[in-house]
Design a protein around this motif. Structure first.
Motif, PDB file in Angstrom:
ATOM      1  N   ASP A   1      -1.387   0.092 -15.400  1.00  0.00           N
ATOM      2  CA  ASP A   1      -2.644   0.719 -15.809  1.00  0.00           C
ATOM      3  C   ASP A   1      -3.724   0.528 -14.751  1.00  0.00           C
ATOM      4  N   GLU A   2      -3.756  -0.652 -14.153  1.00  0.00           N
ATOM      5  CA  GLU A   2      -4.743  -0.931 -13.126  1.00  0.00           C
ATOM      6  C   GLU A   2      -4.501  -0.065 -11.889  1.00  0.00           C
ATOM      7  N   ASP A   3      -3.239   0.114 -11.551  1.00  0.00           N
ATOM      8  CA  ASP A   3      -2.880   0.940 -10.402  1.00  0.00           C
ATOM      9  C   ASP A   3      -3.312   2.394 -10.618  1.00  0.00           C
ATOM     10  N   LEU A   4      -3.162   2.891 -11.833  1.00  0.00           N
ATOM     11  CA  LEU A   4      -3.524   4.277 -12.139  1.00  0.00           C
ATOM     12  C   LEU A   4      -5.038   4.482 -12.105  1.00  0.00           C
ATOM     13  N   GLN A   5      -5.797   3.498 -12.604  1.00  0.00           N
ATOM     14  CA  GLN A   5      -7.244   3.659 -12.691  1.00  0.00           C
ATOM     15  C   GLN A   5      -8.001   3.079 -11.500  1.00  0.00           C
TER      16      GLN A   5
ATOM     17  N   GLY B   1     -21.702  -8.746 -16.904  1.00  0.00           N
ATOM     18  CA  GLY B   1     -22.082 -10.122 -16.612  1.00  0.00           C
ATOM     19  C   GLY B   1     -20.972 -10.919 -15.963  1.00  0.00           C
ATOM     20  N   ALA B   2     -19.954 -10.219 -15.467  1.00  0.00           N
ATOM     21  CA  ALA B   2     -18.837 -10.888 -14.807  1.00  0.00           C
ATOM     22  C   ALA B   2     -18.332 -10.004 -13.675  1.00  0.00           C
ATOM     23  N   TYR B   3     -17.660 -10.618 -12.717  1.00  0.00           N
ATOM     24  CA  TYR B   3     -17.049  -9.897 -11.598  1.00  0.00           C
ATOM     25  C   TYR B   3     -15.568 -10.238 -11.600  1.00  0.00           C
ATOM     26  N   ILE B   4     -14.707  -9.218 -11.526  1.00  0.00           N
ATOM     27  CA  ILE B   4     -13.266  -9.412 -11.724  1.00  0.00           C
ATOM     28  C   ILE B   4     -12.504  -8.836 -10.537  1.00  0.00           C
ATOM     29  N   ALA B   5     -11.557  -9.593 -10.025  1.00  0.00           N
ATOM     30  CA  ALA B   5     -10.752  -9.146  -8.885  1.00  0.00           C
ATOM     31  C   ALA B   5      -9.367  -9.781  -8.970  1.00  0.00           C
ATOM     32  N   ASN B   6      -8.507  -9.456  -7.992  1.00  0.00           N
ATOM     33  CA  ASN B   6      -7.165 -10.023  -7.897  1.00  0.00           C
ATOM     34  C   ASN B   6      -6.937 -10.541  -6.487  1.00  0.00           C
ATOM     35  N   VAL B   7      -6.017 -11.490  -6.352  1.00  0.00           N
ATOM     36  CA  VAL B   7      -5.638 -11.963  -5.018  1.00  0.00           C
ATOM     37  C   VAL B   7      -5.012 -10.826  -4.226  1.00  0.00           C
ATOM     38  N   VAL B   8      -4.098 -10.085  -4.846  1.00  0.00           N
ATOM     39  CA  VAL B   8      -3.424  -8.947  -4.212  1.00  0.00           C
ATOM     40  C   VAL B   8      -4.019  -7.667  -4.791  1.00  0.00           C
ATOM     41  N   PRO B   9      -4.577  -6.779  -3.972  1.00  0.00           N
ATOM     42  CA  PRO B   9      -5.264  -5.598  -4.501  1.00  0.00           C
ATOM     43  C   PRO B   9      -4.383  -4.375  -4.700  1.00  0.00           C
ATOM     44  N   TRP B  10      -3.082  -4.500  -4.424  1.00  0.00           N
ATOM     45  CA  TRP B  10      -2.165  -3.378  -4.643  1.00  0.00           C
ATOM     46  C   TRP B  10      -1.079  -3.801  -5.633  1.00  0.00           C
ATOM     47  N   ARG B  11      -0.660  -2.873  -6.471  1.00  0.00           N
ATOM     48  CA  ARG B  11       0.381  -3.185  -7.448  1.00  0.00           C
ATOM     49  C   ARG B  11       1.751  -3.306  -6.772  1.00  0.00           C
ATOM     50  N   PRO B  12       2.446  -4.417  -6.967  1.00  0.00           N
ATOM     51  CA  PRO B  12       3.824  -4.517  -6.469  1.00  0.00           C
ATOM     52  C   PRO B  12       4.732  -3.581  -7.263  1.00  0.00           C
TER      53      PRO B  12
ATOM     54  N   ASN C   1      -3.253   3.370  -6.019  1.00  0.00           N
ATOM     55  CA  ASN C   1      -4.666   3.128  -5.721  1.00  0.00           C
ATOM     56  C   ASN C   1      -4.885   1.700  -5.266  1.00  0.00           C
ATOM     57  N   LEU C   2      -5.900   1.513  -4.457  1.00  0.00           N
ATOM     58  CA  LEU C   2      -6.396   0.185  -4.155  1.00  0.00           C
ATOM     59  C   LEU C   2      -7.181  -0.309  -5.369  1.00  0.00           C
ATOM     60  N   VAL C   3      -6.861  -1.510  -5.836  1.00  0.00           N
ATOM     61  CA  VAL C   3      -7.579  -2.098  -6.979  1.00  0.00           C
ATOM     62  C   VAL C   3      -8.459  -3.203  -6.415  1.00  0.00           C
ATOM     63  N   PHE C   4      -9.699  -2.850  -6.121  1.00  0.00           N
ATOM     64  CA  PHE C   4     -10.582  -3.783  -5.405  1.00  0.00           C
ATOM     65  C   PHE C   4     -11.264  -4.753  -6.357  1.00  0.00           C
ATOM     66  N   ALA C   5     -12.062  -4.247  -7.293  1.00  0.00           N
ATOM     67  CA  ALA C   5     -12.797  -5.130  -8.198  1.00  0.00           C
ATOM     68  C   ALA C   5     -13.434  -4.303  -9.297  1.00  0.00           C
ATOM     69  N   ASP C   6     -13.977  -4.999 -10.295  1.00  0.00           N
ATOM     70  CA  ASP C   6     -14.728  -4.369 -11.375  1.00  0.00           C
ATOM     71  C   ASP C   6     -15.784  -5.362 -11.845  1.00  0.00           C
ATOM     72  N   GLY C   7     -16.837  -4.832 -12.485  1.00  0.00           N
ATOM     73  CA  GLY C   7     -17.882  -5.696 -12.987  1.00  0.00           C
ATOM     74  C   GLY C   7     -19.103  -5.697 -12.099  1.00  0.00           C
ATOM     75  N   ASN C   8     -19.870  -6.748 -12.209  1.00  0.00           N
ATOM     76  CA  ASN C   8     -21.157  -6.869 -11.528  1.00  0.00           C
ATOM     77  C   ASN C   8     -21.059  -7.834 -10.349  1.00  0.00           C
TER      78      ASN C   8
ATOM     79  N   ARG D   1       0.822  -1.207   0.000  1.00  0.00           N
ATOM     80  CA  ARG D   1       0.000   0.000   0.000  1.00  0.00           C
ATOM     81  C   ARG D   1       0.856   1.258   0.000  1.00  0.00           C
ATOM     82  N   LEU D   2       2.121   1.134   0.459  1.00  0.00           N
ATOM     83  CA  LEU D   2       2.995   2.298   0.563  1.00  0.00           C
ATOM     84  C   LEU D   2       3.491   2.772  -0.798  1.00  0.00           C
ATOM     85  N   THR D   3       3.549   1.876  -1.775  1.00  0.00           N
ATOM     86  CA  THR D   3       4.072   2.236  -3.097  1.00  0.00           C
ATOM     87  C   THR D   3       2.988   2.292  -4.162  1.00  0.00           C
ATOM     88  N   ALA D   4       1.830   1.701  -3.900  1.00  0.00           N
ATOM     89  CA  ALA D   4       0.738   1.708  -4.880  1.00  0.00           C
ATOM     90  C   ALA D   4       0.033   3.057  -4.878  1.00  0.00           C
TER      91      ALA D   4
END
Length: 312
Positions: free
Chosen positions: A169-173, A198-209, A147-154, A142-145
């Protein structure tokens, strides 16, 4: 010779997909151990430092101190400061931490992982889980990212896709899979009649390394309770792992993606069993177009499974 070249190409593709695109040092460096050594050195200096009444200025005693002659002793050392991940004192990690530039870095240990489990378990909705992650200070990413990248979609979608970690790109948006690999994922979804509604998208780690490097096992373990809780709250009919990293983390297996992909399994949340399958990460497909045919087969299988679930 062709087989050897193919294996070498596959290895390089694996490194690139893991975020390893340059060699910075020949030997691994344990930054956490360095932080601990600096903290110990600072504590030692304070222990042997003369009081103000004994020394009014830089005198011979200070100049002859063995600690003052240690390499790096003239550099500023991190200051320690208390922190919390929530208003609940029981949920605060007990691990030591170091501060740099006014931000607090945490030493990842078992108590921090336990704090993550407690914090994630207390979230009863996706909104609460997101707020919990925004206030969680147990992961140093979290110190270097940006934005928090939580999820997108429905969140009501019947299929959920899980990758490993966000990129630049994900970190910026602040949204997962919005770069080139995300655009490819959108096309793959469209090919089976789906889109992000019609889909829900996420990551295991929500911050960009930093530098798109691969998350460390400690970082992944700290973030794992949050993605587990996210899956429980979404309750999808089908769970799709994008790449071997997310599959290995959530299924607890060491099998590679070539053995895992296309094979339907069950994922247990503790309260429910979810049909799951692994496929190649879109970032890998951008560099290995020969594997797109297999991914297409996987997505056709996902489409068929969705149809079966609908009829049942």
């Amino acid at each position: 010779m062709d087989q050897a070249n193919r294996e070498l190409e596959a290895l390089l593709d694996f490194y690139l997909a893991s975020g390893i695109d340059c060699l910075l040092e020949t030997d691994p460096v344990d930054r956490f151990a360095e932080t601990a050594r600096r903290a110990e050195r600072r504590a030692g200096e304070q222990m042997f430092r003369p009081s103000d009444r004994q020394v009014q200025g830089p005198g011979p005693a200070a100049a002859q101190s063995p600690l003052s002659r240690m390499p790096g002793a003239d550099r500023p050392l991190p200051q320690t400061a208390p922190h919390s991940i929530s208003s609940n004192p029981a949920a605060q990690p007990q691990g030591g931490e170091a501060s740099g530039g006014g931000a607090s870095a945490v030493l990842p240990n078992a108590s921090v992982v336990e704090s993550a489990r407690d914090a994630a378990g207390n979230a009863s909705t996706l909104e609460e889980l997101r707020a919990c992650l925004e206030g969680f200070d147990g992961c140093n990413l979290r110190l270097t990212a940006k934005n928090l990248v939580f999820a997108d979609g429905n969140p009501q979608a019947r299929v959920m896709f899980v990758g490993e970690a966000p990129g630049r790109d994900e970190d910026l948006q602040g949204k997962p899979f919005v770069g080139r690999s995300g655009q490819l994922l959108d096309r793959m979804l469209n090919a089976i009649g789906l889109d992000r509604s019609g889909a829900y998208i996420a990551n295991v780690v929500p911050w960009r390394p930093p530098g798109n490097r691969t998350p460390t096992p400690q970082e992944t373990e700290i973030c794992k309770p949050f993605i587990m809780r996210q899956i429980e709250l979404v309750k999808p009919d089908i769970l799709v792992f994008l790449g071997s990293a997310s599959a290995k983390t959530l299924l607890g297996t060491q099998e590679g993606i070539r053995k895992l992909r296309g094979r339907w399994m069950n994922f247990s949340t503790g309260n429910a069993e979810i049909a799951c399958v692994a496929t190649y990460h879109p970032a890998y497909l951008l560099r290995s177009s020969l594997e797109k045919r297999q991914s297409w087969q996987d997505f056709l299988s996902i489409k068929q499974k969705l149809a079966e679930k609908r009829t049942n």
